[in-house]
Design an enzyme around this catalytic site. Structure first.
Site, PDB file in Angstrom:
ATOM      1  CD  GLU A 254      -2.388  -1.246   2.834  1.00  0.00           C
ATOM      2  OE1 GLU A 254      -3.221  -2.123   2.925  1.00  0.00           O
ATOM      3  OE2 GLU A 254      -2.060  -0.341   3.653  1.00  0.00           O
ATOM      4  CE  LYS A 256       5.140   5.359   6.769  1.00  0.00           C
ATOM      5  NZ  LYS A 256       4.712   6.797   7.334  1.00  0.00           N
ATOM      6  NE  ARG A 276       2.020   7.209  16.454  1.00  0.00           N
ATOM      7  CZ  ARG A 276       2.678   6.710  15.643  1.00  0.00           C
ATOM      8  NH1 ARG A 276       2.664   6.845  14.360  1.00  0.00           N
ATOM      9  NH2 ARG A 276       3.729   5.930  16.344  1.00  0.00           N
ATOM     10  CD  GLU A 306      -0.998   8.514   7.801  1.00  0.00           C
ATOM     11  OE1 GLU A 306      -0.076   9.329   8.162  1.00  0.00           O
ATOM     12  OE2 GLU A 306      -1.262   7.494   8.608  1.00  0.00           O
ATOM     13  NE  ARG A 425       7.406   1.180  16.765  1.00  0.00           N
ATOM     14  CZ  ARG A 425       6.925   2.112  16.258  1.00  0.00           C
ATOM     15  NH1 ARG A 425       6.835   2.289  15.012  1.00  0.00           N
ATOM     16  NH2 ARG A 425       6.589   3.271  17.059  1.00  0.00           N
ATOM     17  CE  LYS A 431       8.078   3.530   9.851  1.00  0.00           C
ATOM     18  NZ  LYS A 431       7.739   4.374  10.885  1.00  0.00           N
TER      19      LYS A 431
END
Length: 568
Positions: A254, A256, A276, A306, A425, A431
């Site tokens: 996807e 970012k 966030r 986002e 995480r 990423k």
């Protein structure tokens, strides 16, 4: 009711313990003693919180107000309190010394026969609650009055921890991991059951009370609720994206975006938006609320996405532009016209009464696409992020370049079979960005500048986070890369966070502000308590969207250092 004395004694005992196992046992002992009705309060208190993070409630007590309250309770002038803090370096130890001295001077014959009523945990919470809700004219007096009551009603030891709680910094090293394990130990329930309950509630206070009241069965019945935000799943930078993709065999690719995370909660026509940091930003983004009402075709849903500020051509604007929208409290409609937003949705955690976080990404993706409607024209304001599942490295490189050409940060590489893990995480979300290395670090010190910067805080000591000890470890100083406006903004923010005294020209700063810092390399260094130092650090931006505990960790610093050595 549970006495606050019991809580303070636990805190004092934990301060003297270095073992995590022993700390967990002490917290478990406390939780077992606390009445079930008070468990949510005690659980948050022991983690240095007054209110759960998701609630959006802010205590709103700063050091200046705390000094005035302590002054009124003790009779010591504010300037003397400030001077004492420069010696002790801690508001808690200062309160302890001041009230010890006051009690010593107040001892009379009759006082030996007077029994001072004990403060309860609930009473302390209620006073904090009243202070937090005070607003408008006279609000400062209300806050001071309630803090003064707590100080005059407490023992010196209790005052130590009341003052630290007022700043939400107990300094005893108890975080979510310790409390999770303590709940499991106290109420004889499996840690993984406690962990899952925490994931879906985002509230260890609720989890503790549920565990005590109903055990495993009650914990397993807990689920996600609309308008109670959960932590967002996080990504990490991949040191070897090719190897990671080969390990997955196929990856979900996807774009970012360089925007701000938004968690969308929809129930009928009601829409709430959370940042966030789980702050309620609904009132700042009325245009986004209307877009969601129009295009999200679900009776109830929780979505992850986002928000990106865009120009008239639909290209992304600077990251700071979107933060201007999130911070806005006045002239909101005018700002919405000046900074339009595009919402890119990429995940769903809840749909029409069902929790979806335990479904694989490919299943969640189908659910997301089923409930979001947008045409090509609508996609300028809302869309589901394009996703391609592939193991073709050439195709992934092509998508990566397309994302960069469109003005975005790079690509996300996700495991298609991964669950949604709130607050976690790991390797399931990776990423890939251009190679310039940056770290998100916390400001823990600052010093006044010289010459043109004489009235500004011009150099900042920055630190990484150690999740094992809950401490911030220094990695260097940064003073380059800032504009005059950014220097003024940081000076205004950090001036209100100064604590303790000045050492070598550097003022200690409460660890609240996260900065993104670029650097040339990481070196071993005995000059900082992390054991590392950044070479040629440079300020990139303020990360208003991150909490201090979301800063890069000492483990990540060590990993980047090791990767540098491999490249030599």
């Amino acid at each position: 009711m549970t006495s606050f004395r019991e809580f303070a004694e636990t805190c004092q005992a934990i301060e003297k313990i270095s073992s995590t196992i022993d700390t967990t046992s002490r917290v478990a002992d406390l939780l077992k003693k606390v009445d079930v009705e008070e468990l949510p309060i005690a659980t948050h208190f022991i983690m240095s919180e007054v209110f759960p993070a998701w609630s959006g409630e802010q205590l709103g007590i700063g050091t200046s107000l705390l000094y005035v309250s302590l002054s009124k309770a003790s009779g010591m002038p504010v300037k003397s309190i400030e001077s004492l803090i420069r010696t002790t370096g801690d508001i808690g130890d200062t309160a302890l010394l001041i009230l010890k001295e006051k009690r010593k001077n107040q001892v009379t014959f009759s006082s030996f026969f007077e029994e001072q009523p004990e403060l309860s945990i609930t009473e302390v919470y209620n006073r904090f609650k009243i202070a937090s809700e005070a607003s408008g004219k006279g609000s400062q007096d209300i806050k001071i009055k309630n803090l003064q009551f707590l100080f005059t009603s407490s023992t010196p030891r209790e005052a130590k921890y009341i003052s630290r709680l007022a700043l939400e910094e107990l300094r005893i090293g108890v975080g979510e991991g310790v409390v999770r394990d303590a709940i499991a130990k106290a109420f004889s329930v499996p840690v993984d059951v406690v962990e899952h309950a925490f994931m879906v509630t985002n509230d260890l206070g609720i989890v503790a009370a549920t565990a005590k009241d109903g055990g495993v069965e009650a914990l397993e019945s807990l689920g996600i609720e609309i308008n109670r935000p959960i932590k967002m799943m996080l990504s990490q930078i991949s040191p070897d994206i090719v190897a990671d993709i080969k390990e997955m065999k196929e990856a979900a690719i996807e774009w970012k975006f360089d925007g701000a995370r938004v968690q969308v909660h929809k129930a009928g026509d009601s829409v709430m938006l959370f940042s966030r940091k789980l702050e309620n930003v609904t009132n700042s983004l009325p245009d986004l609320v209307e877009i969601i009402r129009k295009h999200v075709k679900a009776e109830s849903a929780i979505l992850d996405g986002e928000a990106v500020a865009v120009d008239e051509n639909g290209r992304p604007r600077a990251f700071q532009e979107i933060l201007k929208r999130f911070r806005r409290k006045y002239d909101v409609e005018e700002k919405a016209l000046g900074i339009p937003i595009q919402l890119n949705l990429f995940d769903i955690m809840y749909l029409n009464g069902k929790t979806l976080i335990d479904l694989p990404l490919i299943e969640r993706r189908k659910a997301l696409e089923s409930c979001v409607e947008s045409s090509v024209e609508d996609s300028k304001s809302i869309s589901v992020d394009k996703q391609v599942i592939t193991g073709d490295l050439d195709l992934i490189e092509k998508i990566y370049k397309e994302a960069l050409d469109a003005g975005h940060e790079g690509v996300m590489v996700k495991n298609p079979n991964s669950f949604y893990s709130p607050g976690k995480r790991g390797k399931n979300w990776l990423k890939k960005k251009p190679l310039m290395e940056t770290l998100d670090l916390v400001v823990v010190g600052a010093e006044w500048g010289f010459g043109r910067r004489a009235n500004l805080l011009g150099s900042y000591t920055v630190a990484c986070y150690d999740p094992k000890t809950l401490r911030f470890l220094q990695v260097g100083k940064v003073g380059t890369g800032l504009t005059d406006d950014q220097l003024k903004e940081l000076t205004e923010i950090l001036s209100g966070l100064m604590e303790g005294g000045e050492a070598g020209g550097i003022f200690a700063i409460r660890p609240k502000i996260v900065l993104e810092i670029a650097f040339e390399e990481i070196q071993k260094s005995p000059n900082y308590d992390s054991g590392f130092a950044l070479r040629f650090p440079r300020f990139i931006r303020i990360r208003d969207d991150k909490d201090p505990e979301e800063a890069d960790t000492i483990q990540r610093i060590g990993k980047v250092y090791s990767q540098q050595l491999k490249r030599l």
